[in-house]
Design a protein around this motif. Structure first.
Motif, PDB file in Angstrom:
ATOM      1  N   ASP A 193       1.432  -0.589 -28.142  1.00  0.00           N
ATOM      2  CA  ASP A 193       0.717   0.024 -29.524  1.00  0.00           C
ATOM      3  C   ASP A 193      -0.715   0.222 -28.946  1.00  0.00           C
ATOM      4  OD1 ASP A 193       2.803   0.171 -30.860  1.00  0.00           O
ATOM      5  OD2 ASP A 193       2.715  -1.330 -31.992  1.00  0.00           O
ATOM      6  N   ALA A 194      -1.334  -0.805 -28.375  1.00  0.00           N
ATOM      7  CA  ALA A 194      -2.806  -0.849 -28.104  1.00  0.00           C
ATOM      8  C   ALA A 194      -3.097   0.238 -27.153  1.00  0.00           C
ATOM      9  CB  ALA A 194      -3.198  -2.326 -27.637  1.00  0.00           C
ATOM     10  N   LEU A 195      -2.124   0.504 -26.131  1.00  0.00           N
ATOM     11  CA  LEU A 195      -2.474   1.573 -25.217  1.00  0.00           C
ATOM     12  C   LEU A 195      -2.207   2.885 -25.881  1.00  0.00           C
ATOM     13  CD1 LEU A 195      -0.435   0.081 -21.812  1.00  0.00           C
ATOM     14  CD2 LEU A 195      -3.000   0.585 -22.215  1.00  0.00           C
ATOM     15  N   GLY A 196      -1.371   2.969 -26.885  1.00  0.00           N
ATOM     16  CA  GLY A 196      -0.974   4.249 -27.583  1.00  0.00           C
ATOM     17  C   GLY A 196      -2.612   4.454 -28.167  1.00  0.00           C
ATOM     18  N   ASP A 197      -2.929   3.489 -28.875  1.00  0.00           N
ATOM     19  CA  ASP A 197      -4.429   3.543 -29.918  1.00  0.00           C
ATOM     20  C   ASP A 197      -5.499   4.017 -28.647  1.00  0.00           C
ATOM     21  OD1 ASP A 197      -3.111   2.987 -31.968  1.00  0.00           O
ATOM     22  OD2 ASP A 197      -3.624   0.969 -32.075  1.00  0.00           O
ATOM     23  N   ALA A 198      -5.388   3.450 -27.472  1.00  0.00           N
ATOM     24  CA  ALA A 198      -6.371   3.756 -26.521  1.00  0.00           C
ATOM     25  C   ALA A 198      -6.128   5.078 -26.133  1.00  0.00           C
ATOM     26  CB  ALA A 198      -6.384   2.816 -25.259  1.00  0.00           C
ATOM     27  N   ALA A 199      -5.118   5.623 -25.963  1.00  0.00           N
ATOM     28  CA  ALA A 199      -4.921   7.059 -25.492  1.00  0.00           C
ATOM     29  C   ALA A 199      -5.331   7.925 -26.438  1.00  0.00           C
ATOM     30  CB  ALA A 199      -3.441   7.483 -25.056  1.00  0.00           C
ATOM     31  N   GLU A 200      -5.201   7.722 -27.956  1.00  0.00           N
ATOM     32  CA  GLU A 200      -5.673   8.543 -28.935  1.00  0.00           C
ATOM     33  C   GLU A 200      -6.882   8.632 -28.976  1.00  0.00           C
ATOM     34  OE1 GLU A 200      -3.654   7.389 -32.614  1.00  0.00           O
ATOM     35  OE2 GLU A 200      -1.667   7.684 -31.906  1.00  0.00           O
ATOM     36  N   ALA A 201      -7.678   7.409 -28.785  1.00  0.00           N
ATOM     37  CA  ALA A 201      -9.241   7.230 -28.861  1.00  0.00           C
ATOM     38  C   ALA A 201      -9.839   8.262 -27.655  1.00  0.00           C
ATOM     39  CB  ALA A 201      -9.502   5.749 -28.520  1.00  0.00           C
ATOM     40  N   ALA A 202      -9.189   8.310 -26.688  1.00  0.00           N
ATOM     41  CA  ALA A 202      -9.572   8.995 -25.281  1.00  0.00           C
ATOM     42  C   ALA A 202      -9.321  10.426 -25.736  1.00  0.00           C
ATOM     43  CB  ALA A 202      -8.780   8.570 -24.148  1.00  0.00           C
ATOM     44  N   ALA A 203      -8.220  10.774 -26.406  1.00  0.00           N
ATOM     45  CA  ALA A 203      -8.282  12.346 -26.773  1.00  0.00           C
ATOM     46  C   ALA A 203      -9.497  12.722 -27.616  1.00  0.00           C
ATOM     47  CB  ALA A 203      -6.582  12.621 -27.216  1.00  0.00           C
ATOM     48  N   ARG A 204      -9.781  11.708 -28.446  1.00  0.00           N
ATOM     49  CA  ARG A 204     -10.922  12.051 -29.444  1.00  0.00           C
ATOM     50  C   ARG A 204     -12.043  12.225 -28.789  1.00  0.00           C
ATOM     51  NH1 ARG A 204      -7.973   8.360 -32.617  1.00  0.00           N
ATOM     52  NH2 ARG A 204     -10.123   6.941 -32.533  1.00  0.00           N
ATOM     53  N   ARG A 205     -12.215  11.065 -27.876  1.00  0.00           N
ATOM     54  CA  ARG A 205     -13.956  10.824 -27.549  1.00  0.00           C
ATOM     55  C   ARG A 205     -14.354  11.617 -26.084  1.00  0.00           C
ATOM     56  NH1 ARG A 205     -14.337   4.512 -28.536  1.00  0.00           N
ATOM     57  NH2 ARG A 205     -16.184   4.911 -26.870  1.00  0.00           N
ATOM     58  N   TRP A 206     -13.210  11.647 -25.429  1.00  0.00           N
ATOM     59  CA  TRP A 206     -13.614  12.177 -23.912  1.00  0.00           C
ATOM     60  C   TRP A 206     -14.034  13.694 -24.040  1.00  0.00           C
ATOM     61  CZ3 TRP A 206      -9.239  10.489 -20.302  1.00  0.00           C
ATOM     62  CH2 TRP A 206      -9.308   9.117 -20.062  1.00  0.00           C
ATOM     63  N   PRO A 207     -13.650  14.367 -24.931  1.00  0.00           N
ATOM     64  CA  PRO A 207     -14.213  15.988 -25.062  1.00  0.00           C
ATOM     65  C   PRO A 207     -15.734  15.735 -25.519  1.00  0.00           C
ATOM     66  CG  PRO A 207     -12.046  15.984 -25.861  1.00  0.00           C
ATOM     67  CD  PRO A 207     -12.308  14.435 -25.701  1.00  0.00           C
ATOM     68  N   SER A 208     -15.972  14.886 -26.203  1.00  0.00           N
ATOM     69  CA  SER A 208     -17.504  14.860 -26.849  1.00  0.00           C
ATOM     70  C   SER A 208     -18.414  13.915 -25.881  1.00  0.00           C
ATOM     71  CB  SER A 208     -17.460  14.464 -28.346  1.00  0.00           C
ATOM     72  OG  SER A 208     -17.029  13.051 -28.460  1.00  0.00           O
ATOM     73  N   ASP A 209     -17.719  12.736 -25.371  1.00  0.00           N
ATOM     74  CA  ASP A 209     -18.644  11.709 -24.774  1.00  0.00           C
ATOM     75  C   ASP A 209     -18.733  12.155 -23.384  1.00  0.00           C
ATOM     76  OD1 ASP A 209     -18.867  10.744 -27.284  1.00  0.00           O
ATOM     77  OD2 ASP A 209     -17.706   8.777 -26.675  1.00  0.00           O
ATOM     78  N   GLY A 210     -17.507  12.925 -22.801  1.00  0.00           N
ATOM     79  CA  GLY A 210     -17.690  13.018 -21.376  1.00  0.00           C
ATOM     80  C   GLY A 210     -16.429  12.225 -20.558  1.00  0.00           C
ATOM     81  N   LEU A 211     -15.850  12.718 -19.481  1.00  0.00           N
ATOM     82  CA  LEU A 211     -14.791  11.868 -19.061  1.00  0.00           C
ATOM     83  C   LEU A 211     -15.517  10.706 -18.214  1.00  0.00           C
ATOM     84  CD1 LEU A 211     -11.806  12.109 -17.919  1.00  0.00           C
ATOM     85  CD2 LEU A 211     -12.759  13.086 -15.865  1.00  0.00           C
ATOM     86  N   PRO A 212     -14.788   9.533 -18.351  1.00  0.00           N
ATOM     87  CA  PRO A 212     -15.457   8.222 -17.854  1.00  0.00           C
ATOM     88  C   PRO A 212     -15.204   8.230 -16.502  1.00  0.00           C
ATOM     89  CG  PRO A 212     -13.792   7.690 -19.608  1.00  0.00           C
ATOM     90  CD  PRO A 212     -13.749   9.123 -19.463  1.00  0.00           C
ATOM     91  N   GLU A 213     -16.298   7.511 -15.737  1.00  0.00           N
ATOM     92  CA  GLU A 213     -16.029   7.381 -14.456  1.00  0.00           C
ATOM     93  C   GLU A 213     -14.840   6.938 -13.801  1.00  0.00           C
ATOM     94  OE1 GLU A 213     -18.525   5.461 -10.463  1.00  0.00           O
ATOM     95  OE2 GLU A 213     -19.389   5.550 -12.397  1.00  0.00           O
ATOM     96  N   ARG A 214     -14.249   5.759 -14.757  1.00  0.00           N
ATOM     97  CA  ARG A 214     -13.134   5.128 -14.371  1.00  0.00           C
ATOM     98  C   ARG A 214     -12.162   5.317 -15.355  1.00  0.00           C
ATOM     99  NH1 ARG A 214     -14.599  -0.697 -12.812  1.00  0.00           N
ATOM    100  NH2 ARG A 214     -12.250  -0.871 -12.376  1.00  0.00           N
ATOM    101  N   PRO A 215     -11.227   6.387 -15.847  1.00  0.00           N
ATOM    102  CA  PRO A 215     -10.459   6.559 -16.934  1.00  0.00           C
ATOM    103  C   PRO A 215      -9.507   5.554 -17.292  1.00  0.00           C
ATOM    104  CG  PRO A 215     -10.747   8.609 -15.701  1.00  0.00           C
ATOM    105  CD  PRO A 215     -11.231   7.536 -14.707  1.00  0.00           C
ATOM    106  N   ALA A 216      -8.902   4.937 -16.143  1.00  0.00           N
ATOM    107  CA  ALA A 216      -7.889   3.740 -16.258  1.00  0.00           C
ATOM    108  C   ALA A 216      -8.538   2.519 -16.897  1.00  0.00           C
ATOM    109  CB  ALA A 216      -7.080   3.335 -15.336  1.00  0.00           C
ATOM    110  N   ALA A 217      -9.850   2.214 -16.306  1.00  0.00           N
ATOM    111  CA  ALA A 217     -10.665   1.105 -16.792  1.00  0.00           C
ATOM    112  C   ALA A 217     -10.868   1.084 -18.532  1.00  0.00           C
ATOM    113  CB  ALA A 217     -11.704   0.900 -16.014  1.00  0.00           C
ATOM    114  N   TRP A 218     -11.447   2.783 -19.003  1.00  0.00           N
ATOM    115  CA  TRP A 218     -11.817   2.815 -20.188  1.00  0.00           C
ATOM    116  C   TRP A 218     -10.591   2.476 -20.963  1.00  0.00           C
ATOM    117  CZ3 TRP A 218     -10.363   5.425 -24.413  1.00  0.00           C
ATOM    118  CH2 TRP A 218     -11.691   5.790 -25.238  1.00  0.00           C
TER     119      TRP A 218
END
Length: 417
Positions: free
Chosen positions: A42-67
């Motif tokens: 559930d926590a990883l799923g929430d993290a993936a949903e957050a990435a789908a929302r935030r990466w297009p506006s914040d930019g791709l993290p240097e280390r996506p897996a660590a994010w």
């Protein structure tokens, strides 16, 4: 990277890549830290949903897996805080998993028995109390990142049924207080059979994905092979792992020949055999003569060994016309006597068509009850060989309608044309 330099689609592709490649490793890290398997996915799923929302506006993290790991870890900590406050217990990371392990008689491995994160987590998921199917489904979803849709296809059930089964497995771990420890060396053999079943299903999901835009996921099949090799490093003569590794290597050896330069499907008779991996074939054939397979073996081991011998018949034939189809039909008969499912019955019908002609293949196909597009595709092929082009077209069109894999669907449409 600034947000305006990447369109939303590449962000989605980047997220898809990290979920596919790193999901199991991240799940292993979080489970090792928190010992709360019920919270990890559930926590990883929430993290993936957050990435789908935030990466297009914040930019791709240097280390996506660590994010993803950081966000998921925060989600788990928040949940643990809430649980601690609600129950008025000691806050954060205090669990009684170790005490439960002692009471159950299954002690956690301190780290010197198994040092492979994914194998540790697979073994955690395959607790006997969960049952074979529930344990395998949970491990496929949580550790290896196979979609619930594709897991459902592997077990020949609907997607909602499989989703409920996975949820029940996670809840049972919590409700029963199952220990989150690696089994002791004496308990390991029983758990390895469950691990082998999971690796077999994972390999199948990689070898022939039920959905998506790829004919094969060599990374997933390769990871399944790696897990079996790690298991063999613990018990080098474990028959179920020896037979399974032979089967996997023989099937995996053809990966580079299954697609042409345009990315289209190449059927087995048309494959360039010089592109098959000869070293993997040689290793597999040697495994089939291993002393581990000469004594009494379990039904599960026999199922893998017979499938490997069928694959070896293809691998060792100098050309496709030289394939010993009558021998292959006989091996499929043995496989079905051992309790193999409808996928084996379909493969036997194909072999019968090669050995005795398309009419015999149609007769064998009449008893196959496998859902999905593949029986219709086989029927279309048999009817085309018999000259019934109208019937063949109808069968292929039905296969197209049922097929969720883009590469296979493209091949089927070409057959319709």
């Amino acid at each position: 990277m600034t947000p305006d330099r990447m369109t939303p689609r590449p962000y989605a592709a980047a997220l898809q890549d990290v979920v596919r490649d790193d999901w199991g490793r991240l799940a292993a890290v979080l489970t090792g830290q928190f010992r709360r398997l019920d919270l990890v996915e559930d926590a990883l799923g929430d993290a993936a949903e957050a990435a789908a929302r935030r990466w297009p506006s914040d930019g791709l993290p240097e280390r996506p897996a660590a994010w993803l790991l950081t966000v998921a870890r925060r989600r788990i900590l928040d949940q643990l805080r809430a649980e601690a406050m609600a129950a008025r217990r000691h806050p954060l990371l205090v669990t009684d998993a170790e005490h439960r392990a002692e009471r159950s008689g299954v002690m956690a491995d301190p780290g010197d028995l198994i040092d492979d994160d994914r194998l540790r987590l697979v073994l955690l998921c395959t607790h006997p109390a969960l049952g074979t199917e529930g344990a395998a489904a949970l491990a496929l979803r949580l550790v290896l990142g196979v979609s619930t849709h594709d897991i459902a296809r592997l077990f020949l059930v609907s997607e909602p049924t499989m989703a409920a089964r996975i949820t029940r497995a996670k809840k049972k771990i919590v409700a029963c207080g199952l220990p989150f420890g690696i089994p002791s060396a004496t308990a390991l053999p029983e758990r390895l059979e469950a691990m082998a079943a999971t690796a077999y299903l994972a390999f199948t999901a990689g070898y022939a994905p039920a959905s998506g835009d790829a004919l094969l996921r060599a990374d997933l099949s390769g990871e399944a092979i790696r897990l079996v090799r790690v298991g063999l490093s613990l018990r080098p003569n474990e028959p179920v792992l020896v037979a399974l590794l032979a089967l996997m290597l023989l099937q995996h050896s053809r990966r580079d020949a299954r697609l042409d330069a345009a990315g289209d499907l190449v059927l087995l008779p048309d494959q360039d055999r010089t592109r098959w991996h000869a070293t993997e074939i040689d290793e597999a054939v040697a495994l089939l003569t291993s002393p581990a397979l000469r004594g009494p073996i379990t039904q599960q081991t026999a199922l893998y060994a017979v499938q490997a011998r069928i694959a070896a018949e293809h691998a060792l034939a100098p050309t496709s016309p030289a394939t010993r189809w009558t021998r292959i039909v006989a091996l499929y008969d043995v496989l079905l006597d051992l309790g193999a499912g409808p996928s084996a019955a379909l493969a036997r019908a194909v072999a019968v068509a090669e050995a005795a002609g398309p009419a015999a293949g149609l007769a064998a196909l009449a008893t196959v009850t496998l859902p999905g597009h593949r029986p219709h595709a086989a029927r279309g092929e048999f009817l085309a060989r018999l000259g019934d082009h109208q019937g063949a077209r109808a069968a292929y069109e039905e296969a197209v309608a049922l097929c969720d894999n883009d590469v296979e669907r493209r091949h089927l449409r070409a057959r319709v044309r």
